[in-house]
Write an enzyme that holds these catalytic residues in place. Structure first.
Site, short mmCIF file in Angstrom:
data_model
loop_
_atom_site.label_atom_id
_atom_site.label_comp_id
_atom_site.label_asym_id
_atom_site.label_seq_id
_atom_site.Cartn_x
_atom_site.Cartn_y
_atom_site.Cartn_z
N ASP A 11 4.93 0.20 0.00
CA ASP A 11 3.64 -0.19 -0.68
C ASP A 11 3.37 0.34 -1.91
OD1 ASP A 11 1.05 -1.29 -0.30
OD2 ASP A 11 0.23 0.15 0.73
N GLY A 14 1.75 -3.60 -6.07
CA GLY A 14 0.62 -4.18 -7.07
C GLY A 14 -0.08 -3.10 -7.85
N TRP A 16 1.23 -0.52 -9.15
CA TRP A 16 2.10 -0.01 -9.90
C TRP A 16 1.96 -1.06 -11.19
CZ3 TRP A 16 6.47 -2.18 -12.21
CH2 TRP A 16 7.44 -1.25 -12.99
N ARG A 24 0.55 -8.58 -10.87
CA ARG A 24 1.03 -7.79 -9.53
C ARG A 24 2.57 -8.33 -8.87
NH1 ARG A 24 -2.30 -5.98 -5.89
NH2 ARG A 24 -1.03 -6.61 -4.16
N ASN A 59 -0.21 -10.67 5.49
CA ASN A 59 -0.35 -10.58 4.03
C ASN A 59 -0.42 -12.02 3.61
OD1 ASN A 59 2.55 -8.29 3.60
ND2 ASN A 59 0.33 -8.04 3.15
N TRP A 60 -0.51 -13.02 4.82
CA TRP A 60 -1.15 -14.30 4.36
C TRP A 60 -2.56 -14.49 3.80
CZ3 TRP A 60 2.46 -17.97 4.65
CH2 TRP A 60 3.70 -18.10 5.16
N ARG A 62 -3.57 -13.01 1.31
CA ARG A 62 -3.69 -12.78 -0.25
C ARG A 62 -3.83 -14.09 -0.66
NH1 ARG A 62 0.20 -7.43 -1.70
NH2 ARG A 62 -0.58 -6.17 0.07
N ARG A 179 6.28 5.74 4.21
CA ARG A 179 5.23 4.86 3.64
C ARG A 179 4.94 5.09 2.15
NH1 ARG A 179 0.35 1.14 5.60
NH2 ARG A 179 0.04 0.28 3.58
N GLU A 198 8.63 10.14 13.17
CA GLU A 198 8.12 11.11 12.13
C GLU A 198 7.62 10.04 11.12
OE1 GLU A 198 7.64 14.06 12.49
OE2 GLU A 198 8.95 14.52 14.60
C1 IPE Z 1 1.76 -3.07 4.53
O1 IPE Z 1 1.27 -3.02 3.01
C2 IPE Z 1 2.82 -4.48 4.40
C3 IPE Z 1 3.95 -4.27 3.63
C4 IPE Z 1 4.33 -3.35 2.82
C5 IPE Z 1 4.85 -5.51 3.72
P1 IPE Z 1 -0.16 -3.78 2.79
O2 IPE Z 1 -0.57 -3.40 1.45
O3 IPE Z 1 -0.22 -5.21 3.28
O4 IPE Z 1 -0.83 -2.87 3.83
P2 IPE Z 1 -2.44 -2.51 4.13
O5 IPE Z 1 -3.45 -3.80 3.51
O6 IPE Z 1 -2.78 -1.44 2.73
O7 IPE Z 1 -2.86 -2.27 5.22
C1 IPE Z 2 3.56 -3.90 -1.06
O1 IPE Z 2 2.67 -3.73 -2.20
C2 IPE Z 2 4.31 -5.32 -0.83
C3 IPE Z 2 3.74 -6.16 -0.12
C4 IPE Z 2 2.74 -5.94 1.02
C5 IPE Z 2 4.56 -7.61 -0.11
P1 IPE Z 2 1.31 -4.13 -2.25
O2 IPE Z 2 1.23 -5.56 -2.97
O3 IPE Z 2 0.56 -4.32 -1.04
O4 IPE Z 2 0.91 -3.23 -3.56
P2 IPE Z 2 -0.51 -2.66 -3.55
O5 IPE Z 2 -0.90 -1.82 -2.23
O6 IPE Z 2 -1.57 -3.65 -3.54
O7 IPE Z 2 -0.30 -1.71 -4.52
MG MG Z 3 -0.49 -2.44 -0.15
#
Ligand code: IPE
Ligand code: IPE
Ligand code: MG
Length: 243
Positions: A11, A14, A16, A24, A59-60, A62, A179, A198
């Site tokens: 995670d 985006g 970063w 992103r 993630n759909w 988004r 994570r 863990e």
């Molecule tokens: C978890 O990250 C899913 C992946 C890393 C693929 P998300 O960014 O989707 O999780 P939430 O929305 O913060 O729970």
């Molecule tokens: C994790 O990074 C990758 C996916 C969920 C595909 P994010 O896209 O969730 O990045 P943040 O959490 O918005 O920074």
């Molecule tokens: Mg995220």
């Protein structure tokens, strides 16, 4: 003992990218390269299994542009890296609901699985359109089909049977889940398999995650006492001691 199976919730891509005023998707691109390096580092440290959470069933939600951009990157990732992964001893296994993925990804993913099929130093599950609830629901659906067809009796259903029908069938449960990005949640990752994992949360954003960060996570794991619901026991006594 080292973890046998490390699950990684990658995670923070985006955030970063946004921190550097970039789109992103740029974060996702750098993140994909990190994923490859970390898999090789895990291999070098003797880890047998790594599961990378690349796209969740949630993630759909988004924007379509980000989802499409992610799929394009993943397609590129499989196409460009399959040969090198095979040569590096990395066996690729895609887990998740493929039915909703674009055909182009399904094709390159299947190719990557085929090309790396004989690699044996490390198995990498790439969780793509994966959700822990999807995993359990699909396992239960297949079990129900077997019961309905008379191949199984309802009384045969136990924890081992359910585990054997999950996407990770035959693999040890993840004993360490990392994570990045600082959130202390599981976000529907490997719900069944994570029962006694863990959990290591780091503020580091995924594109910044380096080999040293992997080592820090492994050190954290090694420092834990794993009780599995029991009491702290003497070393060599069952599963009582972790580090
Ligand atoms: C978890 O990250 C899913 C992946 C890393 C693929 P998300 O960014 O989707 O999780 P939430 O929305 O913060 O729970
Ligand atoms: C994790 O990074 C990758 C996916 C969920 C595909 P994010 O896209 O969730 O990045 P943040 O959490 O918005 O920074
Ligand atoms: Mg995220």
């Amino acid at each position: 003992m080292l973890p046998k199976h490390i699950g990684i919730i990658m995670d923070g891509n985006g955030r970063w990218a946004q921190q550097q005023g970039k789109p992103r998707l740029y974060g996702h691109q750098v993140g994909a390269n990190r994923a490859k390096d970390i898999v090789l580092a895990a291999r070098d440290r003797g880890i047998g299994y790594v599961t990378l959470f690349a796209f969740s069933t949630e993630n759909w939600k988004r924007p379509i542009s980000e989802v499409q951009g992610l799929f394009l990157l993943m397609e590129e990732f499989f196409r460009e890296n399959a040969d090198e992964l095979a040569e590096s001893g990395v066996k690729v296994n895609v887990i998740g609901d493929r039915s909703r993925l674009p055909r182009s990804i399904r094709t390159v993913a299947a190719n990557a699985e085929r090309i790396t099929a004989n690699a044996s130093r490390i198995i990498v599950n790439i969780a793509l359109n994966y959700g822990g609830r999807w995993d359990v629901a699909s396992a239960l659906r297949r079990i129900a089909e077997d019961v309905a067809a008379g191949r199984l009796d309802a009384s045969d259903i136990d924890e081992d049977l359910i585990s054997s029908r999950l996407a990770t069938a035959g693999q040890p449960d993840p004993d360490l889940i990392i994570r990045t990005g600082g959130e202390s949640r599981i976000s529907n990752f490997m719900l069944w398999q994570a029962a006694y994992a863990e959990i290591y949360v780091t503020q580091t954003l995924w594109p910044d995650f380096r080999d040293e960060d992997l080592d820090a996570a492994i050190s954290f794991f090694l420092s834990r006492t794993r009780r599995y619901g029991g009491l702290k026991t003497a070393p060599h006594n069952g599963r009582g001691e972790g580090g």
